[in-house]
Every structure is written in C-alpha cells, then in structure tokens.
Scaffold this motif. Structure first.
Motif, mmCIF file in Angstrom:
data_model
loop_
_atom_site.group_PDB
_atom_site.id
_atom_site.type_symbol
_atom_site.label_atom_id
_atom_site.label_comp_id
_atom_site.label_asym_id
_atom_site.label_seq_id
_atom_site.Cartn_x
_atom_site.Cartn_y
_atom_site.Cartn_z
ATOM 1 N N ALA A 156 -6.101 -13.558 1.407
ATOM 2 C CA ALA A 156 -4.715 -13.860 1.762
ATOM 3 C C ALA A 156 -4.505 -15.362 1.868
ATOM 4 O O ALA A 156 -3.460 -15.879 1.441
ATOM 5 C CB ALA A 156 -4.338 -13.169 3.069
ATOM 6 N N ASP A 157 -5.455 -16.071 2.418
ATOM 7 C CA ASP A 157 -5.345 -17.531 2.503
ATOM 8 C C ASP A 157 -5.298 -18.156 1.119
ATOM 9 O O ASP A 157 -4.509 -19.075 0.865
ATOM 10 C CB ASP A 157 -6.521 -18.113 3.287
ATOM 11 N N VAL A 190 -3.451 -20.006 -5.188
ATOM 12 C CA VAL A 190 -4.658 -19.920 -6.008
ATOM 13 C C VAL A 190 -4.583 -18.686 -6.904
ATOM 14 O O VAL A 190 -4.169 -17.605 -6.458
ATOM 15 C CB VAL A 190 -5.918 -19.851 -5.116
ATOM 16 N N ARG A 191 -4.993 -18.835 -8.155
ATOM 17 C CA ARG A 191 -5.084 -17.684 -9.060
ATOM 18 C C ARG A 191 -6.306 -16.859 -8.679
ATOM 19 O O ARG A 191 -7.433 -17.379 -8.639
ATOM 20 C CB ARG A 191 -5.197 -18.133 -10.511
ATOM 21 N N LEU A 192 -6.089 -15.587 -8.397
ATOM 22 C CA LEU A 192 -7.165 -14.662 -8.057
ATOM 23 C C LEU A 192 -7.432 -13.736 -9.236
ATOM 24 O O LEU A 192 -6.493 -13.242 -9.870
ATOM 25 C CB LEU A 192 -6.789 -13.812 -6.845
ATOM 26 N N ARG A 197 -13.667 2.899 9.922
ATOM 27 C CA ARG A 197 -13.519 1.787 10.851
ATOM 28 C C ARG A 197 -12.205 1.037 10.612
ATOM 29 O O ARG A 197 -11.668 1.039 9.499
ATOM 30 C CB ARG A 197 -14.698 0.819 10.715
ATOM 31 N N PRO A 198 -11.703 0.364 11.648
ATOM 32 C CA PRO A 198 -10.480 -0.430 11.455
ATOM 33 C C PRO A 198 -10.707 -1.545 10.441
ATOM 34 O O PRO A 198 -11.845 -1.898 10.108
ATOM 35 C CB PRO A 198 -10.214 -1.011 12.855
ATOM 36 N N ALA A 199 -9.615 -2.095 9.966
ATOM 37 C CA ALA A 199 -9.685 -3.181 8.986
ATOM 38 C C ALA A 199 -10.477 -4.352 9.554
ATOM 39 O O ALA A 199 -10.367 -4.694 10.733
ATOM 40 C CB ALA A 199 -8.281 -3.628 8.605
ATOM 41 N N TRP A 200 -11.286 -4.942 8.700
ATOM 42 C CA TRP A 200 -12.082 -6.117 9.060
ATOM 43 C C TRP A 200 -11.268 -7.353 8.683
ATOM 44 O O TRP A 200 -10.977 -7.580 7.524
ATOM 45 C CB TRP A 200 -13.406 -6.081 8.304
ATOM 46 N N HIS A 201 -10.892 -8.140 9.684
ATOM 47 C CA HIS A 201 -10.023 -9.291 9.484
ATOM 48 C C HIS A 201 -8.782 -8.897 8.677
ATOM 49 O O HIS A 201 -8.584 -9.320 7.535
ATOM 50 C CB HIS A 201 -10.775 -10.440 8.812
ATOM 51 N N PRO A 202 -7.927 -8.065 9.297
ATOM 52 C CA PRO A 202 -6.750 -7.574 8.580
ATOM 53 C C PRO A 202 -5.786 -8.677 8.163
ATOM 54 O O PRO A 202 -4.951 -8.463 7.270
ATOM 55 C CB PRO A 202 -6.098 -6.621 9.591
ATOM 56 N N GLU A 203 -5.915 -9.857 8.774
ATOM 57 C CA GLU A 203 -5.036 -10.961 8.381
ATOM 58 C C GLU A 203 -5.281 -11.409 6.942
ATOM 59 O O GLU A 203 -4.452 -12.119 6.345
ATOM 60 C CB GLU A 203 -5.221 -12.159 9.331
ATOM 61 N N ARG A 215 -5.596 -9.234 4.423
ATOM 62 C CA ARG A 215 -5.144 -8.187 3.501
ATOM 63 C C ARG A 215 -4.215 -8.775 2.443
ATOM 64 O O ARG A 215 -3.485 -9.744 2.683
ATOM 65 C CB ARG A 215 -4.373 -7.115 4.258
ATOM 66 N N LEU A 216 -4.186 -8.126 1.286
ATOM 67 C CA LEU A 216 -3.257 -8.491 0.222
ATOM 68 C C LEU A 216 -2.236 -7.384 0.002
ATOM 69 O O LEU A 216 -2.552 -6.204 0.184
ATOM 70 C CB LEU A 216 -4.000 -8.728 -1.094
ATOM 71 N N PRO A 217 -1.028 -7.721 -0.415
ATOM 72 C CA PRO A 217 -0.075 -6.679 -0.833
ATOM 73 C C PRO A 217 -0.598 -5.957 -2.072
ATOM 74 O O PRO A 217 -1.351 -6.538 -2.871
ATOM 75 C CB PRO A 217 1.194 -7.469 -1.157
ATOM 76 N N VAL A 218 -0.175 -4.721 -2.265
ATOM 77 C CA VAL A 218 -0.636 -3.930 -3.401
ATOM 78 C C VAL A 218 -0.312 -4.632 -4.718
ATOM 79 O O VAL A 218 -1.150 -4.703 -5.627
ATOM 80 C CB VAL A 218 -0.017 -2.521 -3.379
ATOM 81 N N GLY A 219 0.886 -5.170 -4.828
ATOM 82 C CA GLY A 219 1.274 -5.823 -6.074
ATOM 83 C C GLY A 219 0.383 -6.992 -6.422
ATOM 84 O O GLY A 219 0.012 -7.176 -7.592
ATOM 85 N N ALA A 220 0.012 -7.779 -5.424
ATOM 86 C CA ALA A 220 -0.866 -8.925 -5.668
ATOM 87 C C ALA A 220 -2.260 -8.458 -6.070
ATOM 88 O O ALA A 220 -2.903 -9.064 -6.941
ATOM 89 C CB ALA A 220 -0.932 -9.802 -4.428
ATOM 90 N N ALA A 221 -2.745 -7.387 -5.439
ATOM 91 C CA ALA A 221 -4.075 -6.870 -5.785
ATOM 92 C C ALA A 221 -4.090 -6.316 -7.206
ATOM 93 O O ALA A 221 -5.060 -6.504 -7.950
ATOM 94 C CB ALA A 221 -4.489 -5.787 -4.783
ATOM 95 N N LEU A 222 -3.025 -5.638 -7.606
ATOM 96 C CA LEU A 222 -2.951 -5.124 -8.975
ATOM 97 C C LEU A 222 -2.918 -6.262 -9.983
ATOM 98 O O LEU A 222 -3.606 -6.221 -11.008
ATOM 99 C CB LEU A 222 -1.711 -4.244 -9.131
ATOM 100 N N ALA A 223 -2.116 -7.293 -9.714
ATOM 101 C CA ALA A 223 -2.033 -8.423 -10.639
ATOM 102 C C ALA A 223 -3.377 -9.127 -10.765
ATOM 103 O O ALA A 223 -3.777 -9.538 -11.867
ATOM 104 C CB ALA A 223 -0.966 -9.405 -10.166
ATOM 105 N N ALA A 224 -4.115 -9.247 -9.662
ATOM 106 C CA ALA A 224 -5.427 -9.887 -9.706
ATOM 107 C C ALA A 224 -6.438 -9.057 -10.488
ATOM 108 O O ALA A 224 -7.468 -9.576 -10.913
ATOM 109 C CB ALA A 224 -5.939 -10.126 -8.286
ATOM 110 N N SER A 225 -6.150 -7.781 -10.675
ATOM 111 C CA SER A 225 -7.013 -6.891 -11.452
ATOM 112 C C SER A 225 -6.547 -6.757 -12.898
ATOM 113 O O SER A 225 -7.132 -5.993 -13.666
ATOM 114 C CB SER A 225 -7.051 -5.498 -10.812
ATOM 115 N N ALA A 226 -5.493 -7.483 -13.260
ATOM 116 C CA ALA A 226 -4.918 -7.337 -14.606
ATOM 117 C C ALA A 226 -4.589 -8.702 -15.207
ATOM 118 O O ALA A 226 -3.570 -8.858 -15.888
ATOM 119 C CB ALA A 226 -3.674 -6.462 -14.550
ATOM 120 N N LEU A 227 -5.452 -9.681 -14.947
ATOM 121 C CA LEU A 227 -5.277 -11.034 -15.498
ATOM 122 C C LEU A 227 -3.924 -11.630 -15.139
ATOM 123 O O LEU A 227 -3.322 -12.383 -15.911
ATOM 124 C CB LEU A 227 -5.452 -11.021 -17.019
#
Length: 520
Positions: A416-417, A423-425, A453-459, A461-473
């Motif tokens: 997230a930072d 930064v391009r992920l 278990r609860p989220a580890w350092h939930p701060e 986290r990425l939004p779904v859209g950002a995670a998908l884009a990072a997985s699709a160039l």
C-alpha cells in the motif's frame, strides 16, 4: 456469422491461424458493463459495451469494429473477461520439477523432515537420488545436518531444497557426488547452494521440457498468459528449444544471468526482443543480479542484526554482489538494451539496489522489495523502478518475519505504501516458493492473510482493482489494440470475498488469440 457450442477455434498447439472470435454477453473488466470483445489476428480489435442508457459505446482498433460475418461467436453468459494474468517472477523448471518430487512444506523440524525422507525412500529404486523441496528451517528448534539424512539414507543421495531456493540440505552421498564430501554440515546457502543445485540437475532435457509444458498448461488453467522466467539456467536457449518443439501455452520473458550476459550482448539481443523461431511467444527478459539472500535463511541484507546472530559475521545478512560489481554489471547491461532486475530483500539491500540504479541512470526492476525504509519507498517512483513483488509471501512469511524482523514488520511487504507513492507494482509468485497461481497473490494482497488469522498489517492491503492490475502488466480491462491475452472468470473479482479470490473459477484463457484453457 457462425455460432458454435463446441470448438470456437484452434487451441494453442494446433496448426492454422486462429479465426476471428467475438466474445458475446461478457462483462468487460472487473465491475464492468455487459458487452462484447472481438478478437482477430491475435489482437483485440473491438470492444463494445452497454453505456447504461440503452446505448452502446464502441472502441475499435483501425477499421475492425463490431461483429463481422464469419466470426465464431461465444456466448459467455455474463461472465467477466479480464486482461490475461502474468506471473512476473517464476523459476519454471524448478516449479515444474518440484511437482514430481517430495514436498516438505509444513514440516516443523529437521528430524521430522528426515523421517519423511526415510518413508519416501522406501518406494524408490535402489540408488536413485531422492530430491525434496520447500523445507523452511527459519523457525525450527533443531538444525539441518548431513548426519540426520545419513541415518535414514546412508547409501542413497539425498538433496533437499529450501522453500526460498537459497538453501540446500544434502546427505554425505549427495555431497560426494558434487565434490563436497568434506562439507561439515551438509547445509549450503546462497552461491554454494546454487552451484550444488546446478550440479545435481538429474532430469534429462526432454523430461524437464515435458514437465514444463504440463506446468504451463496448468498455469493457463489459472488464467496465466505470460511469465517472467528467472530459472537459474540459460533461459534464452532453453525456451528457444521448447518453443521450436511445440507451441507454448504462455508467453515467456526469458531472464538472463551474468554468466550469459556477454553472449546475449554479442548476439545483439535486448530486453523485449522476440527470440527467432518462437512464434512471437518468447522474448528476452531482464538481467538478473543478486544483492542479498533471503529472510528464511537470515541472509537478507539488513540494517539491524538478526536476533541471536549479534556479533557474528552473518549478523546483518549477506551481500551477494559488491556495489562496484553490481554497478558494473548494470551499466554493461543497460548500455546494450538489457534491463536490470535486481534481487533485493532486506532494507539495506534495497537501498544498495536503488543507489545502483541511481548511479547507472537506467530504469529497471527490483525483485522482492520485501523490507524497505520509509525514505526508500518514494525512490522507486522517482527512479522509474518497478517493484516486482510476491504478495503470497507476506502471509507465508509472517511468522518468520515477526521473529527475525521484530519491530520492523510494519515496513515489510509494504504494498500500500508503494502504491500510494506512485510505484509500478508487478505481482509474481517466485514459484516454487509459492504456487504458480496468481489468484493466491491477488487474495493475499487484498486480505493480508491466508488462513483464519486476522490480517497481518492490514494497513498494507491493496484494493482489488490495484491487485488485478499488478497481475496484468498494469492493465485494468480489455482494450482494443492490445494483444488478445484474456482470462474469463465465473465471478466478478470486485464482488468476490477472499476465499473466492483465492479459488477463482477460471472458465477459459486465451493467449495471442488462441484458447489455452477452457471448455471450447
């Protein structure tokens, strides 16, 4: 117009040019409108979408618009079409080979591993090497030693590879086979590990190529249309051979290591160049250089000492490549059009890598970027450096990180930072460190946990859209003019919970306009 319920075109590996295909009644991108996507000549030539007001918007490449006579029409029943997924960091031959070897993941001690080896050995022919993978000794109370393996397999070579690929554990017979019979412990790390694993490669090329082809087909079944292969080998040669033998199910960017650098330069190859005879499916990848080791082996180069190692030469990890040599290699590569990809896991290693990029003045990638200082996060964007990260490692390594990076984990796997800093992920798995399944990484980036278990350092986290884009160039939805690399899923990722994201049902996958997975 032709409408088929069966075969809408040749699958990857079949002869002939793929016919034009219209994907009808499909949601275009995550949360997108209903519409259609037309594919011809290996590219997306038109995207038509309902505008919500009873009209249709159309995006076309050139003069290729709408649905044409003779198109194969595939009714997808409201499923979602996404840009094809990439795994930006794979060790493909190791991943493919490990699927045929003893899995040691989840075993909690050196003695328990030795017992698993004993049981597995009873089913092997006499004298055949026993290979295993994915042991994690970072939290064990006992220490791997050759004597433990000798006790259960005194006459059979045994070679076990750590989950992070930076450690190998051998018995005396295997050590003797590679000329290291006098090794005191049988536990080898970093360069010594890499050299031994190279010497112990036991599968003939034709067998390994068959395993790799199977692994590529299985990756396509999870929506993968491309990989960046960082296997420790001459990837340019190996993938040229594989593509010449049979069409590939995924696109490949074949990484180069320093051992092949001068040969690649002499051939005039640059990052992004298509390799001849590969049907356009294999391109030259980046130059891979190491700055440090890994977290589990406590060889990641850090600013603070590892607990229990204070005062020892290994207290801060291992610097694999001196700064001067790192800069020399990067400058040599960049001058000839080869993009550097620098392995850096510890915070000190990431600073070293960023400093080297700044000194050379080139763009490139940092692989892993697991532990960062706050000051280094914006430097990725300022220098134009891609953070090639593996989100599935965060939940996998949380316990090891909490022990060995205690007090610093708020800046570990800080996706997230990085995103907030511009930064391009790019997401990968580092398979076989994690399975070659992009949905596991997407779910981990979104939820920061892989169990109850609860989220580890939930701060972070990425939004779904950002995670998908990072997985699709960086692509967020199919667009006209782009390569026809697509994945069709049964559930809209924006509406999926974490378990559904992890297990995302993939209906079909297309690479370069050919079906590589699906019911067609």
């Amino acid at each position: 117009m032709t409408s088929l319920d069966g075969m809408p075109g040749p699958r990857a590996g079949e002869p002939g040019d793929p016919p034009a295909v219209t994907l009808a009644r499909v949601r275009i991108g995550p949360g997108g409108p209903l519409g259609s996507v037309r594919v011809a000549g290996g590219r997306i030539v038109a995207v038509m979408a309902e505008d919500g007001r009873g009209g249709v918007t159309e995006e076309a490449a050139g003069n290729s618009a709408g649905e044409a006579a003779g198109d194969v029409v595939v009714d997808l029943g409201g499923r979602t079409v996404l840009p094809g997924l990439w795994d930006a960091h794979v060790h493909m031959a190791q991943w493919a080979g490990n699927r045929h070897r003893l899995d040691l993941s989840g075993i909690g001690s050196a003695r328990a591993v030795a017992e698993a080896v004993r049981r597995h050995a009873t089913g092997l022919p006499a004298g055949e090497m026993l290979t295993g993978h994915s042991f994690r000794d970072g939290l064990w109370s006992d220490t791997p030693h050759r004597s433990l393996l000798d006790a259960v397999c005194p006459d059979r070579p045994v070679a076990l590879v750590g989950a992070d690929l930076h450690a190998a554990w051998l018995n005396s017979a295997a050590l003797a086979r590679v000329g290291r019979g006098g090794h005191p412990t049988g536990l080898l790390r970093e360069h010594e590990c890499f050299e031994v694993l190279d010497a112990l490669t036991e599968a003939p090329a034709e067998v390994l190529d068959r395993w790799v082809a199977e692994a590529c087909r299985d990756a396509a079944a999870r929506g993968v249309t491309g990989i960046v292969d960082f296997h420790f080998a001459d990837n340019v040669t190996d993938w040229s051979r594989r593509a010449a033998a049979a069409p590939l199910a995924v696109r490949v960017r074949a990484a180069v290591y320093p051992a092949q650098l001068e040969e690649v330069i002499e051939r005039g190859l640059r990052t992004g160049d298509v390799l001849p005879g590969t049907g356009g499916m294999v391109r030259v990848g980046p130059l891979k250089v190491f700055t440090d080791g890994s977290l589990n082996t406590r060889t990641a180069l850090c600013r603070d000492p590892y607990p229990g190692l204070e005062g020892t030469p290994e207290a801060y990890g291992v610097q694999e490549t001196p700064r001067e040599e790192l800069v020399r290699l990067m400058r040599r590569a960049a001058a000839h059009g080869l993009e550097p990809a620098v392995h850096a896991i510890g915070d000190r290693a990431n600073t070293l890598a960023l400093d080297a990029f700044e000194a050379v003045g080139c763009r490139g990638r940092i692989e892993h970027a697991q532990l960062l200082t706050a000051a280094d996060v914006p430097r990725f964007a300022e220098l134009g450096i891609t953070a090639s990260v593996q989100p599935a490692h965060a939940p996998d390594d949380r316990d090891v990180a909490d022990r060995h990076w205690a007090g610093r984990t708020g800046r570990a796997f800080a996706y997230a930072d990085l995103l907030a800093a511009g930064v391009r992920l790019e997401f990968g798995s580092d398979a076989p460190v994690a399975p070659l399944d992009p949905w596991l990484g997407i779910a981990a980036a979104v939820s920061r946990t892989a169990d109850e278990r609860p989220a580890w350092h939930p701060e972070q986290r990425l939004p779904v859209g950002a995670a998908l884009a990072a997985s699709a160039l960086g692509r967020s939805r199919p667009r006209a003019g782009a390569p026809a690399d697509l994945v069709i899923v049964d559930a809209d990722p924006l509406e999926a919970d974490a378990p559904t994201l992890r297990e995302m049902p993939v209906h079909a996958t297309m690479a370069a306009g050919r079906w590589t997975h699906g019911p067609f």
